[in-house]
Design a protein around this motif. Sequence first.
Motif, PDB file in Angstrom:
ATOM      1  N   VAL A 141       0.830  -1.209   0.000  1.00 46.07           N
ATOM      2  CA  VAL A 141       0.000   0.000   0.000  1.00 46.07           C
ATOM      3  C   VAL A 141       0.865   1.260   0.000  1.00 46.07           C
ATOM      4  O   VAL A 141       0.492   2.289  -0.568  1.00 46.07           O
ATOM      5  N   ARG A 142       2.037   1.193   0.618  1.00 46.40           N
ATOM      6  CA  ARG A 142       2.888   2.381   0.752  1.00 46.40           C
ATOM      7  C   ARG A 142       3.638   2.755  -0.530  1.00 46.40           C
ATOM      8  O   ARG A 142       4.099   3.889  -0.677  1.00 46.40           O
ATOM      9  N   LEU A 143       3.772   1.839  -1.440  1.00 39.99           N
ATOM     10  CA  LEU A 143       4.551   2.096  -2.648  1.00 39.99           C
ATOM     11  C   LEU A 143       3.688   2.847  -3.667  1.00 39.99           C
ATOM     12  O   LEU A 143       2.784   2.277  -4.270  1.00 39.99           O
ATOM     13  N   ASP A 144       3.986   4.127  -3.862  1.00 36.66           N
ATOM     14  CA  ASP A 144       3.143   4.950  -4.731  1.00 36.66           C
ATOM     15  C   ASP A 144       3.863   5.458  -5.975  1.00 36.66           C
ATOM     16  O   ASP A 144       3.324   6.263  -6.731  1.00 36.66           O
ATOM     17  N   GLY A 145       5.089   5.001  -6.205  1.00 35.06           N
ATOM     18  CA  GLY A 145       5.804   5.420  -7.395  1.00 35.06           C
ATOM     19  C   GLY A 145       6.489   6.764  -7.279  1.00 35.06           C
ATOM     20  O   GLY A 145       7.097   7.234  -8.249  1.00 35.06           O
ATOM     21  N   THR A 146       6.434   7.387  -6.086  1.00 35.76           N
ATOM     22  CA  THR A 146       7.111   8.674  -5.884  1.00 35.76           C
ATOM     23  C   THR A 146       8.073   8.635  -4.698  1.00 35.76           C
ATOM     24  O   THR A 146       9.046   9.378  -4.666  1.00 35.76           O
TER      25      THR A 146
ATOM     26  N   VAL B  32       9.978   5.173   2.293  1.00 37.05           N
ATOM     27  CA  VAL B  32       8.999   4.137   2.660  1.00 37.05           C
ATOM     28  C   VAL B  32       9.363   3.527   4.006  1.00 37.05           C
ATOM     29  O   VAL B  32       8.506   3.349   4.881  1.00 37.05           O
ATOM     30  N   ILE B  33      10.641   3.199   4.188  1.00 32.09           N
ATOM     31  CA  ILE B  33      11.087   2.620   5.459  1.00 32.09           C
ATOM     32  C   ILE B  33      10.835   3.593   6.603  1.00 32.09           C
ATOM     33  O   ILE B  33      10.382   3.214   7.684  1.00 32.09           O
ATOM     34  N   ALA B  34      11.110   4.887   6.367  1.00 35.17           N
ATOM     35  CA  ALA B  34      10.915   5.896   7.415  1.00 35.17           C
ATOM     36  C   ALA B  34       9.445   6.041   7.789  1.00 35.17           C
ATOM     37  O   ALA B  34       9.123   6.415   8.913  1.00 35.17           O
ATOM     38  N   SER B  35       8.544   5.756   6.856  1.00 35.65           N
ATOM     39  CA  SER B  35       7.110   5.882   7.142  1.00 35.65           C
ATOM     40  C   SER B  35       6.553   4.692   7.913  1.00 35.65           C
ATOM     41  O   SER B  35       5.430   4.747   8.422  1.00 35.65           O
ATOM     42  N   LEU B  36       7.334   3.601   8.015  1.00 39.14           N
ATOM     43  CA  LEU B  36       6.890   2.407   8.727  1.00 39.14           C
ATOM     44  C   LEU B  36       6.976   2.604  10.237  1.00 39.14           C
ATOM     45  O   LEU B  36       7.832   3.346  10.730  1.00 39.14           O
ATOM     46  N   PRO B  37       6.124   1.918  11.002  1.00 38.73           N
ATOM     47  CA  PRO B  37       6.326   1.879  12.453  1.00 38.73           C
ATOM     48  C   PRO B  37       7.687   1.272  12.768  1.00 38.73           C
ATOM     49  O   PRO B  37       8.179   0.402  12.037  1.00 38.73           O
ATOM     50  N   ALA B  38       8.294   1.704  13.835  1.00 38.43           N
ATOM     51  CA  ALA B  38       9.648   1.253  14.171  1.00 38.43           C
ATOM     52  C   ALA B  38       9.745  -0.272  14.254  1.00 38.43           C
ATOM     53  O   ALA B  38      10.727  -0.870  13.809  1.00 38.43           O
ATOM     54  N   ALA B  39       8.722  -0.910  14.813  1.00 39.20           N
ATOM     55  CA  ALA B  39       8.758  -2.366  14.981  1.00 39.20           C
ATOM     56  C   ALA B  39       8.716  -3.109  13.654  1.00 39.20           C
ATOM     57  O   ALA B  39       9.127  -4.273  13.575  1.00 39.20           O
ATOM     58  N   ALA B  40       8.224  -2.462  12.599  1.00 49.09           N
ATOM     59  CA  ALA B  40       8.085  -3.139  11.308  1.00 49.09           C
ATOM     60  C   ALA B  40       9.305  -2.973  10.416  1.00 49.09           C
ATOM     61  O   ALA B  40       9.453  -3.683   9.423  1.00 49.09           O
ATOM     62  N   ARG B  41      10.210  -2.072  10.758  1.00 53.68           N
ATOM     63  CA  ARG B  41      11.337  -1.764   9.870  1.00 53.68           C
ATOM     64  C   ARG B  41      12.324  -2.918   9.700  1.00 53.68           C
ATOM     65  O   ARG B  41      12.811  -3.145   8.591  1.00 53.68           O
ATOM     66  N   PRO B  42      12.655  -3.684  10.760  1.00 55.83           N
ATOM     67  CA  PRO B  42      13.632  -4.767  10.575  1.00 55.83           C
ATOM     68  C   PRO B  42      13.199  -5.818   9.560  1.00 55.83           C
ATOM     69  O   PRO B  42      14.050  -6.458   8.942  1.00 55.83           O
TER      70      PRO B  42
END
Length: 266
Positions: free
Chosen positions: A33-38, A44-54
């Motif tokens: 859902v986060r991948l919008d082509g821009t 994208v990684i920075a927009s993730l919750p911290a727990a989901a980044r690894p």
Amino acid sequence: MQNDDIYALSPLGESELRSSATRLAPAEIDVLVRLDGTLTVGQVIASLPAAARPSFDAIFRSLLDRRLVTLVELDPFTRTWNAQVEMLTQAVRPAQADAGLAALQRSGFYVQIARERSTMRAPHPERPLTAVVVEDDAALGKFTSTLLKLSGFEVRNAHNRAEVVAEIRRPPIPDLILLDVMLPDADGFDILQRVRQHPALKDVPVIMLTGKATREAVLKGIAGGADGYITKPFEPDSLLRAVRTVLGLPEEDPGGATPWSAPKLR
């Protein structure tokens, strides 16, 4: 994959979010859902919750291997320009997080996605399936209810907080909840949270039906335990496919529709 690479959904990825049925895990949907082509990979990684980044790298590579995402090819000038702008703006504010949040909040996102629940309540073998339709728009609520009734459901309607509480507590426990995000005196995400916390309702499939079409809203619904998310306006067939998916019902018989009674559940 580099941090300044930009990826978008491939035709297969677009289809995955608009087919009203998917086998992707919630974490995979979250990234897709986060991948919008821009946005760059770093944004994208920075927009993730911290727990989901690894776990991002493994999830992303899985999506890439299945050809659900594709690299956006930028001309050398644009790539250099983007890199320079990012370097300059990082000095004054967390640009990656800002850009990620702005993309998530951007309106106009369209999605029709649903997943079968891993655990479901055993249906009553001698009664039709029951659905609660939570919708404050009278015309849309009537249309949705009629569609489900024609498919064999018993339907109960709710238009505000008090009616929602009354209808989901009234026996029998519903087999399905169609939930609008924006009600006159309630927030659909709050209702979803309370449904998932209730011992008797926690396994009831919930599909969000809403005109609140942003990536942020979709991700909030999926993270909150929604089994499907369909933006308005929607086609009747899309809704029925989503309902079949979340309830584990077989596809409609080619010879014509048959009522969705409890024994049809897998």
